[in-house]
Design a protein around this motif. Structure first.
Motif, PDB file in Angstrom:
ATOM      1  N   LEU A 144       0.843  -1.269   0.000  1.00  0.00           N
ATOM      2  CA  LEU A 144       0.064  -0.024   0.121  1.00  0.00           C
ATOM      3  C   LEU A 144       0.782   1.384  -0.022  1.00  0.00           C
ATOM      4  CD1 LEU A 144      -2.753  -1.012   2.508  1.00  0.00           C
ATOM      5  CD2 LEU A 144      -3.057  -0.851  -0.003  1.00  0.00           C
ATOM      6  N   ASP A 145       2.148   1.331   0.743  1.00  0.00           N
ATOM      7  CA  ASP A 145       2.649   2.322   0.810  1.00  0.00           C
ATOM      8  C   ASP A 145       3.399   2.548  -0.447  1.00  0.00           C
ATOM      9  OD1 ASP A 145       2.466   2.918   3.452  1.00  0.00           O
ATOM     10  OD2 ASP A 145       4.373   1.970   4.206  1.00  0.00           O
ATOM     11  N   ARG A 146       3.880   1.666  -1.010  1.00  0.00           N
ATOM     12  CA  ARG A 146       4.556   1.746  -2.390  1.00  0.00           C
ATOM     13  C   ARG A 146       3.359   2.076  -3.524  1.00  0.00           C
ATOM     14  NH1 ARG A 146       9.408  -0.726  -1.823  1.00  0.00           N
ATOM     15  NH2 ARG A 146       9.828  -1.660   0.346  1.00  0.00           N
ATOM     16  N   GLY A 147       2.168   1.677  -3.499  1.00  0.00           N
ATOM     17  CA  GLY A 147       1.092   2.001  -4.285  1.00  0.00           C
ATOM     18  C   GLY A 147       0.782   3.341  -4.252  1.00  0.00           C
ATOM     19  N   PHE A 148       0.446   4.048  -3.092  1.00  0.00           N
ATOM     20  CA  PHE A 148       0.208   5.414  -2.882  1.00  0.00           C
ATOM     21  C   PHE A 148       1.585   6.257  -3.487  1.00  0.00           C
ATOM     22  CE2 PHE A 148      -2.712   3.945   0.463  1.00  0.00           C
ATOM     23  CZ  PHE A 148      -3.790   4.371   0.112  1.00  0.00           C
ATOM     24  N   ALA A 149       2.698   5.675  -3.155  1.00  0.00           N
ATOM     25  CA  ALA A 149       3.900   6.426  -3.791  1.00  0.00           C
ATOM     26  C   ALA A 149       3.718   6.524  -5.283  1.00  0.00           C
ATOM     27  CB  ALA A 149       5.288   6.026  -3.243  1.00  0.00           C
ATOM     28  N   ARG A 150       3.458   5.445  -5.930  1.00  0.00           N
ATOM     29  CA  ARG A 150       3.170   5.200  -7.358  1.00  0.00           C
ATOM     30  C   ARG A 150       2.173   6.263  -7.921  1.00  0.00           C
ATOM     31  NH1 ARG A 150       3.180   6.046 -11.788  1.00  0.00           N
ATOM     32  NH2 ARG A 150       3.238   4.765 -13.467  1.00  0.00           N
ATOM     33  N   MET A 151       1.080   6.384  -7.069  1.00  0.00           N
ATOM     34  CA  MET A 151       0.016   7.101  -7.540  1.00  0.00           C
ATOM     35  C   MET A 151       0.433   8.633  -7.388  1.00  0.00           C
ATOM     36  SD  MET A 151      -2.435   5.022  -8.385  1.00  0.00           S
ATOM     37  CE  MET A 151      -3.465   6.263  -8.931  1.00  0.00           C
ATOM     38  N   GLY A 152       1.084   8.851  -6.428  1.00  0.00           N
ATOM     39  CA  GLY A 152       1.589  10.252  -6.442  1.00  0.00           C
ATOM     40  C   GLY A 152       2.410  10.749  -7.373  1.00  0.00           C
ATOM     41  N   LEU A 153       3.074   9.739  -8.221  1.00  0.00           N
ATOM     42  CA  LEU A 153       3.858  10.251  -9.339  1.00  0.00           C
ATOM     43  C   LEU A 153       2.852  10.654 -10.360  1.00  0.00           C
ATOM     44  CD1 LEU A 153       6.394   7.250  -9.484  1.00  0.00           C
ATOM     45  CD2 LEU A 153       6.869   9.593  -8.901  1.00  0.00           C
ATOM     46  N   ARG A 154       1.934  10.309 -10.574  1.00  0.00           N
ATOM     47  CA  ARG A 154       1.024  10.719 -11.749  1.00  0.00           C
ATOM     48  C   ARG A 154       0.542  12.236 -11.604  1.00  0.00           C
ATOM     49  NH1 ARG A 154      -3.226   5.556 -12.549  1.00  0.00           N
ATOM     50  NH2 ARG A 154      -1.735   3.926 -12.946  1.00  0.00           N
ATOM     51  N   GLU A 155       0.625  12.701 -10.557  1.00  0.00           N
ATOM     52  CA  GLU A 155       0.364  14.058 -10.422  1.00  0.00           C
ATOM     53  C   GLU A 155       1.565  15.136 -10.799  1.00  0.00           C
ATOM     54  OE1 GLU A 155      -1.421  14.796  -6.549  1.00  0.00           O
ATOM     55  OE2 GLU A 155      -3.226  13.632  -7.155  1.00  0.00           O
ATOM     56  N   ARG A 156       2.681  14.530 -10.899  1.00  0.00           N
ATOM     57  CA  ARG A 156       3.939  15.324 -11.490  1.00  0.00           C
ATOM     58  C   ARG A 156       3.753  15.721 -12.742  1.00  0.00           C
ATOM     59  NH1 ARG A 156       8.797  13.770  -7.749  1.00  0.00           N
ATOM     60  NH2 ARG A 156      10.005  14.664  -9.506  1.00  0.00           N
ATOM     61  N   THR A 157       4.421  16.841 -13.026  1.00  0.00           N
ATOM     62  CA  THR A 157       4.233  17.471 -14.171  1.00  0.00           C
ATOM     63  C   THR A 157       5.684  17.116 -15.318  1.00  0.00           C
ATOM     64  OG1 THR A 157       5.164  19.621 -13.497  1.00  0.00           O
ATOM     65  CG2 THR A 157       2.780  19.067 -13.489  1.00  0.00           C
ATOM     66  N   ASP A 158       6.523  16.677 -14.590  1.00  0.00           N
ATOM     67  CA  ASP A 158       7.749  16.190 -15.594  1.00  0.00           C
ATOM     68  C   ASP A 158       7.735  14.915 -16.117  1.00  0.00           C
ATOM     69  OD1 ASP A 158       8.136  14.704 -13.282  1.00  0.00           O
ATOM     70  OD2 ASP A 158       9.821  15.787 -12.638  1.00  0.00           O
ATOM     71  N   TRP A 159       8.807  14.674 -16.854  1.00  0.00           N
ATOM     72  CA  TRP A 159       8.911  13.256 -17.405  1.00  0.00           C
ATOM     73  C   TRP A 159       8.595  12.129 -16.448  1.00  0.00           C
ATOM     74  CZ3 TRP A 159      12.611   9.726 -16.119  1.00  0.00           C
ATOM     75  CH2 TRP A 159      13.666  10.094 -15.217  1.00  0.00           C
ATOM     76  N   LEU A 160       8.973  12.277 -15.115  1.00  0.00           N
ATOM     77  CA  LEU A 160       9.009  11.116 -14.175  1.00  0.00           C
ATOM     78  C   LEU A 160       7.415  10.677 -14.097  1.00  0.00           C
ATOM     79  CD1 LEU A 160      10.574   9.561 -12.331  1.00  0.00           C
ATOM     80  CD2 LEU A 160      10.328  11.394 -10.473  1.00  0.00           C
ATOM     81  N   ALA A 161       6.287  11.540 -14.294  1.00  0.00           N
ATOM     82  CA  ALA A 161       5.076  10.979 -14.151  1.00  0.00           C
ATOM     83  C   ALA A 161       4.620  10.035 -15.423  1.00  0.00           C
ATOM     84  CB  ALA A 161       4.026  12.275 -14.324  1.00  0.00           C
ATOM     85  N   ASP A 162       5.639   9.815 -16.525  1.00  0.00           N
ATOM     86  CA  ASP A 162       5.141   9.144 -17.315  1.00  0.00           C
ATOM     87  C   ASP A 162       5.919   7.498 -17.368  1.00  0.00           C
ATOM     88  OD1 ASP A 162       3.489  10.786 -18.528  1.00  0.00           O
ATOM     89  OD2 ASP A 162       4.978  11.930 -19.589  1.00  0.00           O
ATOM     90  N   THR A 163       6.610   7.645 -16.199  1.00  0.00           N
ATOM     91  CA  THR A 163       7.610   6.416 -16.139  1.00  0.00           C
ATOM     92  C   THR A 163       6.741   5.020 -15.934  1.00  0.00           C
ATOM     93  OG1 THR A 163       9.114   7.655 -14.920  1.00  0.00           O
ATOM     94  CG2 THR A 163       9.494   5.273 -14.624  1.00  0.00           C
ATOM     95  N   ASP A 164       6.729   4.161 -16.768  1.00  0.00           N
ATOM     96  CA  ASP A 164       6.059   2.951 -16.651  1.00  0.00           C
ATOM     97  C   ASP A 164       6.621   1.958 -15.881  1.00  0.00           C
ATOM     98  OD1 ASP A 164       4.473   0.814 -17.318  1.00  0.00           O
ATOM     99  OD2 ASP A 164       5.115   0.495 -19.300  1.00  0.00           O
ATOM    100  N   ILE A 165       5.912   1.601 -14.932  1.00  0.00           N
ATOM    101  CA  ILE A 165       6.410   0.903 -13.760  1.00  0.00           C
ATOM    102  C   ILE A 165       5.723  -0.519 -13.653  1.00  0.00           C
ATOM    103  CG2 ILE A 165       6.562   0.541 -11.204  1.00  0.00           C
ATOM    104  CD1 ILE A 165       7.229   3.500 -10.871  1.00  0.00           C
ATOM    105  N   SER A 166       4.235  -0.292 -13.887  1.00  0.00           N
ATOM    106  CA  SER A 166       3.689  -1.364 -13.604  1.00  0.00           C
ATOM    107  C   SER A 166       3.280  -2.263 -15.103  1.00  0.00           C
ATOM    108  CB  SER A 166       2.043  -1.217 -13.334  1.00  0.00           C
ATOM    109  OG  SER A 166       1.452  -0.505 -14.007  1.00  0.00           O
ATOM    110  N   GLY A 167       3.956  -1.716 -16.144  1.00  0.00           N
ATOM    111  CA  GLY A 167       3.760  -2.658 -17.084  1.00  0.00           C
ATOM    112  C   GLY A 167       2.571  -2.787 -17.858  1.00  0.00           C
ATOM    113  N   PRO A 168       2.260  -3.472 -18.975  1.00  0.00           N
ATOM    114  CA  PRO A 168       0.839  -3.685 -19.566  1.00  0.00           C
ATOM    115  C   PRO A 168       0.021  -4.567 -18.827  1.00  0.00           C
ATOM    116  CG  PRO A 168       2.592  -5.054 -20.687  1.00  0.00           C
ATOM    117  CD  PRO A 168       3.287  -4.290 -19.712  1.00  0.00           C
TER     118      PRO A 168
END
Length: 367
Positions: free
Chosen positions: A277-301
């Motif tokens: 859960l901690d890591r999931g919330f952190a991953r969701m937090g990345l989506r609100e960033r406006t830089d290239w890091l927000a587009d990083t594909d972590i979970s895959g298809p």
């Protein structure tokens, strides 16, 4: 491999400073992708999934579609059909459900009901959620299906309609049966269905105790007390399955739905769930960033779950997608403004491992 440095202006490609975001993204990706793999390597029963409730997007999955024994996660479907009967007017909260000899004969966990006794529908709900009472599961099954076998068939049909294509139910409790199988994805789908279709009853899954006939009954779901923002769903255990749990939690106006199956102990299962859960919330937090890091594909298809869409006709539904006031606890991120930094700080302090225990247990009752 895709050249992610092409996303950055050339003027920013400096040693150390330019590499820092990249290293954070790489570390984050490795944590999210490998944490389950490490657990699975030592535990062939392991399966896990974490998804964003609002969108259904899966942010972590390991063996999520491999068949496992549900144990008492089964009672989530028993409760679904009970809630449906209440909503349709076929049962009322004060209706008395008769206890058969078959129901009374179920092994613990149970309320120790006697044949010829009865239990109110309003008492049966917390008995299933909190106590995970196997005798009460059979009482409900016989009341709604005529027999537990017929009710299990209804459960399986309903599972298929929900999209739970790998699930088969043989009983209403989750007690050992080789034919009773499911997957982490299917259990997460069921969790979404419970929240979406019966939000007015979701609060029952946050209960940690209830009183039945003057006796206090306490539950097994310690995540409700130990993980900030966790507010519901169910635990399960039989020897064949290991320790299972389906959990939903909210933080910063985000809700995650997660399933862990196959824990060696309840404590290691809970610690692993908290970590996911901690890591999931952190991953969701990345989506609100406006830089290239927000587009990083972590979970895959990974295919999404059904989203927990807000239904305006149900007054309680918006609350399921809102933030819950979380009490301070050791699992709460130390730097909530930057989830990546908080995760790094917590792991640097030695609080980031997935402590899967190696101790087996001899208990065989579904709970």
């Amino acid at each position: 491999m895709r050249d992610i440095t092409t996303r950055l202006p050339a003027t920013r490609l400096r040693p150390a400073r330019a590499m820092a975001p990249l290293m954070v993204a790489v570390c984050m990706g490795l944590w999210l992708m490998l944490i389950g793999g490490a657990a699975q390597a030592d535990n062939p029963r392991y399966a896990g999934l974490v998804a964003d409730a609002a969108s259904g997007d899966v942010v972590y999955a390991e063996n999520a579609e491999a068949r496992r024994y549900p144990a008492s996660l089964t009672k989530m479907m028993t409760l679904y059909l009970l809630f449906e009967a209440i909503e349709q007017g076929r049962l009322g909260m004060d209706d008395a459900l008769p206890v058969s000899t078959h129901a009374a004969s179920m092994p613990a966990s149970k309320l120790w009901l006697q044949a010829g006794d009865s239990i109110r529908v309003g008492d049966a709900i917390p008995a299933l959620v909190v106590r995970s009472a196997n005798d009460v599961a059979v009482v409900v099954a016989e009341a709604l299906g005529g027999s537990e076998t017929a009710f299990a068939q209804l459960m399986t049909v309903r599972a298929r309609r929900m999209g739970m294509g790998s699930t088969h139910f043989s009983n209403a409790s989750g007690l050992p049966d080789d034919a009773q199988v499911t997957t982490a994805r299917d259990m997460a789908t069921l969790a979404v269905a419970l929240m979406r279709d019966f939000p007015e009853y979701y609060g029952e899954f946050s209960r940690t105790e209830f009183v039945f006939r003057g006796k206090l009954q306490r539950g097994h779901n310690r995540l409700l007390s130990n993980y900030p923002g966790a507010d519901g769903l169910k635990t399960g255990f039989i020897r064949a399955s290991g320790f299972n749990v389906a959990t939903s939690a909210v933080r910063d106006d985000r809700r995650l739905i997660a399933v862990v199956m196959g824990g060696f102990t309840s404590r290691s299962r809970d610690e692993h769930m908290a970590d996911l859960l901690d890591r999931g919330f952190a991953r969701m937090g990345l989506r609100e960033r406006t830089d290239w890091l927000a587009d990083t594909d972590i979970s895959g298809p990974i295919a999404s779950l059904p989203p927990l869409a807000v239904d305006p006709s149900r007054a309680n539904m918006p609350a399921l997608l809102a933030s819950v006031e979380a009490k301070p606890a050791v699992r709460l991120a130390s730097n909530s403004a930057d989830p990546i930094r908080a995760l790094l700080e917590r792991n640097a302090q030695g609080d980031g491992g997935s402590a899967w225990g190696l101790r087996n247990t001899v208990q065989n009752a579904a709970r």
